[in-house]
Design a protein around this motif. Sequence first.
Motif, PDB file in Angstrom:
ATOM      1  N   LEU A 278     -44.184  -3.886   6.533  1.00  0.00           N
ATOM      2  CA  LEU A 278     -43.911  -4.582   5.271  1.00  0.00           C
ATOM      3  C   LEU A 278     -42.678  -5.476   5.388  1.00  0.00           C
ATOM      4  CD1 LEU A 278     -44.604  -1.723   2.701  1.00  0.00           C
ATOM      5  CD2 LEU A 278     -46.059  -3.667   3.250  1.00  0.00           C
ATOM      6  N   ASP A 279     -41.661  -4.992   6.086  1.00  0.00           N
ATOM      7  CA  ASP A 279     -40.441  -5.773   6.248  1.00  0.00           C
ATOM      8  C   ASP A 279     -40.735  -7.099   6.942  1.00  0.00           C
ATOM      9  OD1 ASP A 279     -37.806  -6.559   6.311  1.00  0.00           O
ATOM     10  OD2 ASP A 279     -37.257  -5.254   7.992  1.00  0.00           O
ATOM     11  N   ARG A 280     -41.556  -7.063   7.980  1.00  0.00           N
ATOM     12  CA  ARG A 280     -41.850  -8.271   8.732  1.00  0.00           C
ATOM     13  C   ARG A 280     -42.842  -9.169   7.988  1.00  0.00           C
ATOM     14  NH1 ARG A 280     -39.435  -4.820  10.879  1.00  0.00           N
ATOM     15  NH2 ARG A 280     -38.271  -4.947  12.833  1.00  0.00           N
ATOM     16  N   TYR A 281     -43.782  -8.580   7.330  1.00  0.00           N
ATOM     17  CA  TYR A 281     -44.762  -9.386   6.591  1.00  0.00           C
ATOM     18  C   TYR A 281     -44.098 -10.149   5.442  1.00  0.00           C
ATOM     19  CZ  TYR A 281     -49.235 -10.671   4.527  1.00  0.00           C
ATOM     20  OH  TYR A 281     -50.302 -11.383   4.049  1.00  0.00           O
ATOM     21  N   PRO A 287     -38.694 -17.045   7.825  1.00  0.00           N
ATOM     22  CA  PRO A 287     -38.368 -16.340   9.075  1.00  0.00           C
ATOM     23  C   PRO A 287     -36.877 -16.260   9.376  1.00  0.00           C
ATOM     24  CG  PRO A 287     -40.170 -17.896   9.406  1.00  0.00           C
ATOM     25  CD  PRO A 287     -39.603 -18.171   8.052  1.00  0.00           C
ATOM     26  N   LYS A 288     -36.084 -17.145   8.782  1.00  0.00           N
ATOM     27  CA  LYS A 288     -34.652 -17.135   9.054  1.00  0.00           C
ATOM     28  C   LYS A 288     -33.921 -16.042   8.274  1.00  0.00           C
ATOM     29  CE  LYS A 288     -34.462 -22.054  10.158  1.00  0.00           C
ATOM     30  NZ  LYS A 288     -33.851 -23.370   9.850  1.00  0.00           N
ATOM     31  N   ARG A 289     -34.611 -15.427   7.348  1.00  0.00           N
ATOM     32  CA  ARG A 289     -34.013 -14.323   6.589  1.00  0.00           C
ATOM     33  C   ARG A 289     -33.940 -13.088   7.485  1.00  0.00           C
ATOM     34  NH1 ARG A 289     -36.865 -14.385   1.343  1.00  0.00           N
ATOM     35  NH2 ARG A 289     -38.592 -13.623   2.591  1.00  0.00           N
ATOM     36  N   HIS A 290     -32.820 -12.416   7.493  1.00  0.00           N
ATOM     37  CA  HIS A 290     -32.636 -11.283   8.390  1.00  0.00           C
ATOM     38  C   HIS A 290     -33.572 -10.124   8.023  1.00  0.00           C
ATOM     39  CE1 HIS A 290     -29.232 -12.895  10.551  1.00  0.00           C
ATOM     40  NE2 HIS A 290     -28.626 -13.188   9.408  1.00  0.00           N
ATOM     41  N   LEU A 291     -34.120  -9.484   9.046  1.00  0.00           N
ATOM     42  CA  LEU A 291     -34.929  -8.289   8.821  1.00  0.00           C
ATOM     43  C   LEU A 291     -34.029  -7.140   8.391  1.00  0.00           C
ATOM     44  CD1 LEU A 291     -37.284  -8.463  11.934  1.00  0.00           C
ATOM     45  CD2 LEU A 291     -37.918  -8.899   9.562  1.00  0.00           C
ATOM     46  N   ILE A 292     -34.583  -6.266   7.583  1.00  0.00           N
ATOM     47  CA  ILE A 292     -33.822  -5.115   7.117  1.00  0.00           C
ATOM     48  C   ILE A 292     -33.831  -4.008   8.163  1.00  0.00           C
ATOM     49  CG2 ILE A 292     -33.661  -3.387   5.277  1.00  0.00           C
ATOM     50  CD1 ILE A 292     -35.223  -5.424   3.528  1.00  0.00           C
ATOM     51  N   LEU A 343     -45.551  -9.832  15.327  1.00  0.00           N
ATOM     52  CA  LEU A 343     -45.054 -10.652  14.226  1.00  0.00           C
ATOM     53  C   LEU A 343     -43.528 -10.739  14.254  1.00  0.00           C
ATOM     54  CD1 LEU A 343     -45.348 -12.241  11.625  1.00  0.00           C
ATOM     55  CD2 LEU A 343     -45.592 -10.079  10.393  1.00  0.00           C
ATOM     56  N   SER A 344     -42.897  -9.643  14.629  1.00  0.00           N
ATOM     57  CA  SER A 344     -41.438  -9.645  14.747  1.00  0.00           C
ATOM     58  C   SER A 344     -40.977 -10.652  15.792  1.00  0.00           C
ATOM     59  CB  SER A 344     -40.939  -8.239  15.110  1.00  0.00           C
ATOM     60  OG  SER A 344     -39.535  -8.209  15.184  1.00  0.00           O
ATOM     61  N   GLN A 345     -41.691 -10.717  16.920  1.00  0.00           N
ATOM     62  CA  GLN A 345     -41.343 -11.693  17.961  1.00  0.00           C
ATOM     63  C   GLN A 345     -41.574 -13.124  17.471  1.00  0.00           C
ATOM     64  OE1 GLN A 345     -42.746 -10.763  21.953  1.00  0.00           O
ATOM     65  NE2 GLN A 345     -43.175  -8.661  21.325  1.00  0.00           N
ATOM     66  N   VAL A 346     -42.628 -13.313  16.684  1.00  0.00           N
ATOM     67  CA  VAL A 346     -42.885 -14.643  16.129  1.00  0.00           C
ATOM     68  C   VAL A 346     -41.739 -15.072  15.222  1.00  0.00           C
ATOM     69  CG1 VAL A 346     -44.384 -15.963  14.583  1.00  0.00           C
ATOM     70  CG2 VAL A 346     -45.390 -14.444  16.296  1.00  0.00           C
ATOM     71  N   LEU A 347     -41.293 -14.161  14.369  1.00  0.00           N
ATOM     72  CA  LEU A 347     -40.190 -14.475  13.455  1.00  0.00           C
ATOM     73  C   LEU A 347     -38.929 -14.859  14.223  1.00  0.00           C
ATOM     74  CD1 LEU A 347     -40.683 -11.644  10.799  1.00  0.00           C
ATOM     75  CD2 LEU A 347     -41.289 -14.057  10.576  1.00  0.00           C
ATOM     76  N   HIS A 348     -38.674 -14.159  15.324  1.00  0.00           N
ATOM     77  CA  HIS A 348     -37.500 -14.476  16.135  1.00  0.00           C
ATOM     78  C   HIS A 348     -37.651 -15.855  16.781  1.00  0.00           C
ATOM     79  CE1 HIS A 348     -35.426 -10.749  15.576  1.00  0.00           C
ATOM     80  NE2 HIS A 348     -36.394 -10.018  16.106  1.00  0.00           N
TER      81      HIS A 348
END
Length: 391
Positions: A278-281, A287-292, A343-348
């Motif tokens: 959910l955090d990544r979705y 995408p520039k918002r930091h993950l929790i 998805l996490s790698q995509v966001l990075h």
Amino acid sequence: MSTSNESPSPGPRALANPGNAGVLALRWSCATCRQSKRRCDKMYPKCTLCSQKNAPCNYPGRRKRQKLKNRIKAITSQGGVRQLPFPSANSSFIAERFLDPDVFYRAQLTVVNTDVAVTDNIANLVGSVLDIQTTSDQFFKSVHVWMPIISKPHFCSNILSRLTYKRAELFLLVLSMKLCSTRVETWNTPLYETVKLFHFKIETSGVLSVLVLQAAILIALYELGHSIYPAAYLSVGSCARYATALGIDKSILSSSATQAQWIEEEECRRIWWAILVLDRYLNLSDPKRHLITPDADLESYLPADDEAWESGVRNHDHTFTLATANSYHLGLFARFAQAAHLLSQVLHHVSEQSNETAQLRRTIFALVNVSNIEASMRRLEYCSQTAVCYA
């Protein structure tokens, strides 16, 4: 001395001083006056004699905390085991347990959570045991299919015991099941408002429970599904903090060998993966918002096969980590976790504006192809990991 309009109330021991209107006095003498065997006028926050002598002035409420610390030291040195019942959820001892957990761990203390009162409105919404079973059956046939964070055998076998010992927590979970599995035309329903307020009441009472966390995740799913922003984003962040307080964030780092511990451990692992998903979705829009939550590493354990999860019987041959997950024996939720990892790698990559995306693109489409094969073999109408990959 200060007027009642300027100083905070010292608690239930505060009495109006009949000799001086508007000034607060306490029932018991301060510790300094007791030790010196002198008469104390019991003024709050500092008696007159202590003020004149510029001496520390502590009242019994503060002395009790020191006594607790002394007891903990004594128990720790003796190696004994004690249980501390807490008469009120607002007790300062719950805060002390949270702020200094190492002391409680070394002293082998157990905190007994106070039962949260359940109103007639909540009880009527939940209904009887048969109503609970009906609600849970509807949930397990719908939302549970793609977000299986609750053990169905464990839930069904523990309804009666939880009605006795964890009634408020069970009611919150049942109402959350009803909330996210019922179709509504508008999101702002009386049930949503009731569940949110009930969750807030339990959370602020100091209760730390897996049932409360599962309910919070289902509330976040409801908010996500009905585009209630930024409430969904904030709810997921709250779930991450709550899970960390419970130690559930460590559940993906190890795997126990005993069947007795496996169901609880697997449930916690699935809860943490659900929060990661959910955090990544929720960060897809920015995408520039930091993950929790931190990214899972390659040695992190994936959820077990869904068939084993549904039956409650562990299959030791189907235990995989992110690094070893190349088998068709992975369950759907494990594939969902894989998709969240990609998805996490995509966001990075997007946030860092990286151009080296070829390998990641191939990996994503490899997961899509595997998911399509599995969807055909298992006759799936909806494949959550494929949805994440294309998103």
